[in-house]
Design a protein around this motif. Structure first.
Motif, PDB file in Angstrom:
ATOM      1  N   ALA A 214     -42.151  35.694 -26.531  1.00  0.00           N
ATOM      2  CA  ALA A 214     -42.573  34.144 -26.174  1.00  0.00           C
ATOM      3  C   ALA A 214     -42.302  34.160 -24.777  1.00  0.00           C
ATOM      4  O   ALA A 214     -43.088  33.365 -23.934  1.00  0.00           O
ATOM      5  N   GLY A 215     -41.451  35.294 -24.108  1.00  0.00           N
ATOM      6  CA  GLY A 215     -41.372  35.272 -22.617  1.00  0.00           C
ATOM      7  C   GLY A 215     -42.009  36.312 -21.825  1.00  0.00           C
ATOM      8  O   GLY A 215     -43.180  36.627 -22.260  1.00  0.00           O
ATOM      9  N   LYS A 220     -46.111  34.370 -24.741  1.00  0.00           N
ATOM     10  CA  LYS A 220     -46.664  34.058 -26.091  1.00  0.00           C
ATOM     11  C   LYS A 220     -46.444  32.667 -26.530  1.00  0.00           C
ATOM     12  O   LYS A 220     -46.738  32.054 -27.275  1.00  0.00           O
ATOM     13  N   GLY A 221     -45.202  32.273 -25.501  1.00  0.00           N
ATOM     14  CA  GLY A 221     -44.965  30.687 -25.739  1.00  0.00           C
ATOM     15  C   GLY A 221     -44.569  30.074 -27.009  1.00  0.00           C
ATOM     16  O   GLY A 221     -43.646  30.791 -27.907  1.00  0.00           O
ATOM     17  N   ALA A 222     -44.816  29.030 -27.135  1.00  0.00           N
ATOM     18  CA  ALA A 222     -44.207  28.269 -28.484  1.00  0.00           C
ATOM     19  C   ALA A 222     -44.237  28.862 -29.863  1.00  0.00           C
ATOM     20  O   ALA A 222     -43.323  28.562 -30.539  1.00  0.00           O
ATOM     21  N   GLU A 223     -45.324  29.271 -30.241  1.00  0.00           N
ATOM     22  CA  GLU A 223     -45.683  30.026 -31.475  1.00  0.00           C
ATOM     23  C   GLU A 223     -44.440  31.070 -31.713  1.00  0.00           C
ATOM     24  O   GLU A 223     -43.698  31.003 -32.658  1.00  0.00           O
ATOM     25  N   ARG A 383     -37.101  25.545 -27.301  1.00  0.00           N
ATOM     26  CA  ARG A 383     -38.441  25.604 -26.806  1.00  0.00           C
ATOM     27  C   ARG A 383     -39.642  25.210 -27.725  1.00  0.00           C
ATOM     28  O   ARG A 383     -40.568  24.929 -27.382  1.00  0.00           O
ATOM     29  N   ALA A 384     -39.290  25.785 -28.950  1.00  0.00           N
ATOM     30  CA  ALA A 384     -40.440  25.521 -30.201  1.00  0.00           C
ATOM     31  C   ALA A 384     -40.638  23.931 -30.324  1.00  0.00           C
ATOM     32  O   ALA A 384     -41.852  23.318 -30.264  1.00  0.00           O
ATOM     33  N   GLU A 417     -31.361  24.484 -21.984  1.00  0.00           N
ATOM     34  CA  GLU A 417     -31.776  25.758 -22.087  1.00  0.00           C
ATOM     35  C   GLU A 417     -31.109  26.451 -21.102  1.00  0.00           C
ATOM     36  O   GLU A 417     -30.584  27.429 -21.362  1.00  0.00           O
ATOM     37  N   GLU A 418     -30.703  25.915 -19.919  1.00  0.00           N
ATOM     38  CA  GLU A 418     -30.013  26.552 -18.960  1.00  0.00           C
ATOM     39  C   GLU A 418     -28.563  26.717 -19.438  1.00  0.00           C
ATOM     40  O   GLU A 418     -27.901  27.702 -18.955  1.00  0.00           O
TER      41      GLU A 418
END
Length: 495
Positions: A214-215, A220-223, A383-384, A417-418
């Motif tokens: 994803a990172g 690739k992100g949200a998926e 994140r999702a 997230e942080e």
């Protein structure tokens, strides 16, 4: 004539003691032994890399959270100063060690299916465990070196692809995901107190793979954050893994391969002892039963001081560090005037108050911990879905409650997230995790500001002349390997 016949018969006989892959893989016990050899290869992480250094140090000293008290190993010093290249012995040892795991598991996957008769359930499990180990090794390789050769069959000098070319990251991750997906379906138990790979280990590693995909650099992100969250939640909901009640359990012989420990490198002094105890001890301050106390890899003071006030993890001999210990390992308590790593401290081997140490370390080395799974879920779900749900808060806060620091609530997606990232730095330190978080996030924890800097341009607090650059996203390929195989060119950028 009789003499000639006898000679011919002798020359045609096969020496039964001369085992080869073609003659060895014939009974179920051979399959078990071959798989055990694959597990044994994972011990390269604790293997030596010249004087006063083991391979595990490579992933710690490049993060800025660790330093060394010995200046006698130039390869380690170059890693500390971010001045390494493909000639570095630790860089080469990681490459060779990981491909040794792959070579052994390729033999298992190629030869074991033909063993007959053999219990089919156990055969499927052995193949699943081998796929897990191969995926584990390739996951390190793609994160450390980027595009790497993908070898999936046993090799000889006659093999068609004996000098393989590098394959793309996409192909590498596809192989990793495929191996882990097949391992998931192999009928492994959820947890395995013997130290073998379990269903929880497979799913936890797959969650980590998806989080990494994803990172950066695949982005690739949200998926893939969703895939990571779902796999981690499966472990949380179904594995039976739990956080230990105390940090002492993390380095207790009685708690190995259970509870919080989902997967570990196995050590037993009478067979293969843990070689890392002396390296983690203060440099010759006489705090153990060992005659050699090296201080090869120790915490930086800045990182140690970055823990929140009253955080149990930073409390002397109660959490992850110690700043005092017993003279000779069993005598009077004395201050050390610096923090050292207690998370991996073998009390039996080193000694404790009134009890002399054995100088023989049985303690396992953690590779996958339930705390990591909780933090994977918290980060990935946030994140999702765009904000943290109740279970993500519980995953994060369960770790904070054990540390006896305030729980969190009402955070935005970014601040949550942080908070998870900070917890990863503070909870998973010195377990070979932090460097990979830095690379996938393109962020580095700043101990002075309690925030996060961009990876490129970040200066190490312990030595601000050491600055991370874009080239450091990857390690160089070993020079010796590139000489042996010209198909590995080009070298990674900047080296």
């Amino acid at each position: 004539m009789v003499f000639g016949t006898g000679c011919k018969k002798f020359l045609e006989e096969t020496d039964p003691s001369n085992l080869t892959p073609d003659t060895y893989y014939t009974i179920p016990e051979h399959a078990e032994a071959a798989l055990a050899a694959g597990y044994a290869q994972t011990r390269f992480i604790g293997g030596g890399a010249g004087i006063f250094v083991a391979n595990f140090s490579m992933l710690e000293v490049v993060t800025g959270t660790a330093r060394t008290e010995t200046g006698q190993n130039s390869d380690l010093n170059n890693l500390v100063g971010l001045q390494y290249n493909g000639d570095n012995l630790l860089v080469r040892n990681w490459w060779n060690g990981l491909y040794s795991v792959i070579a052994q598991t390729n033999l298992v996957l190629d030869r074991v299916p033909a063993i007959t008769p053999m219990d089919e359930t156990r055969k499927a499990q052995i193949l699943g465990e081998a796929r897990f180990l191969r995926a584990w090794a390739y996951f390190y390789l793609v994160r450390l070196y980027g595009d790497v050769p993908l070898i999936t069959k046993p090799q000889t000098t006659e093999s068609e692809d004996f000098l393989p070319q590098r394959k793309s990251l996409e192909e590498g991750y596809a192989l990793i995901v495929d191996d882990l997906s097949q391992a998931e379906a192999a009928g492994l138990p959820w947890m395995d107190a013997s130290g073998r790979a379990s269903r929880a280990a497979v799913k936890s590693l797959l969650a980590k793979v998806y989080l990494t995909m994803a990172g950066q650099p695949l982005n690739k992100g949200a998926e893939y954050y969703r895939l990571a969250a779902d796999k981690a939640k499966d472990v949380i909901d179904n594995s039976g893994a739990t956080l230990f009640a105390t940090y002492a359990d993390l380095h207790s012989l009685a708690q190995e391969n259970k509870g919080e420990h989902i997967f570990q490198i196995q050590y037993l002094a009478s067979v293969a002892g843990n070689p890392m105890q002396q390296l983690l001890l203060p440099n010759f301050k006489n705090v153990s039963a060992y005659s050699d106390e090296v201080g090869s890899t120790v915490p930086t003071t800045q990182f140690y001081n970055s823990y929140e006030p009253n955080d149990l993890r930073a409390r002397d001999r109660q959490g992850f560090f110690y700043t005092s210990y017993y003279d000779g390992g069993d005598g009077a308590l004395k201050p050390l005037n610096a923090p050292y790593i207690f998370k991996h401290f073998d009390v039996v081997a080193n000694g404790t108050a009134g009890t002399k140490g054995t100088a023989q370390a049985d303690l396992n080395w953690p590779l996958i911990r339930y705390a990591d799974v909780l933090l994977i879920y918290a980060e990935a779900q946030n994140r999702a879905d765009g904000s943290p749900n109740a279970q993500a808060y519980e995953a994060l806060n369960s770790i904070r409650r054990r540390a006896q620091i305030p729980v969190l609530a009402g955070l935005s997606q970014t601040t949550f997230e942080e908070a998870v990232w900070r917890e990863r730095w503070h909870e998973l330190c010195y377990e070979g995790q932090t460097w990979f978080d830095m690379v996938r996030l393109r962020k580095v924890y700043n101990e002075a500001t309690n925030g996060f800097d961009a990876f490129v341009g970040h200066k190490f607090p312990d030595n601000p002349t050491i600055v991370l650059a874009e080239k450091h996203y990857l390690f160089p390929l070993p020079t010796a390997e590139m000489r042996n195989n010209p198909n590995l060119t080009p070298q990674n950028p900047g080296y």
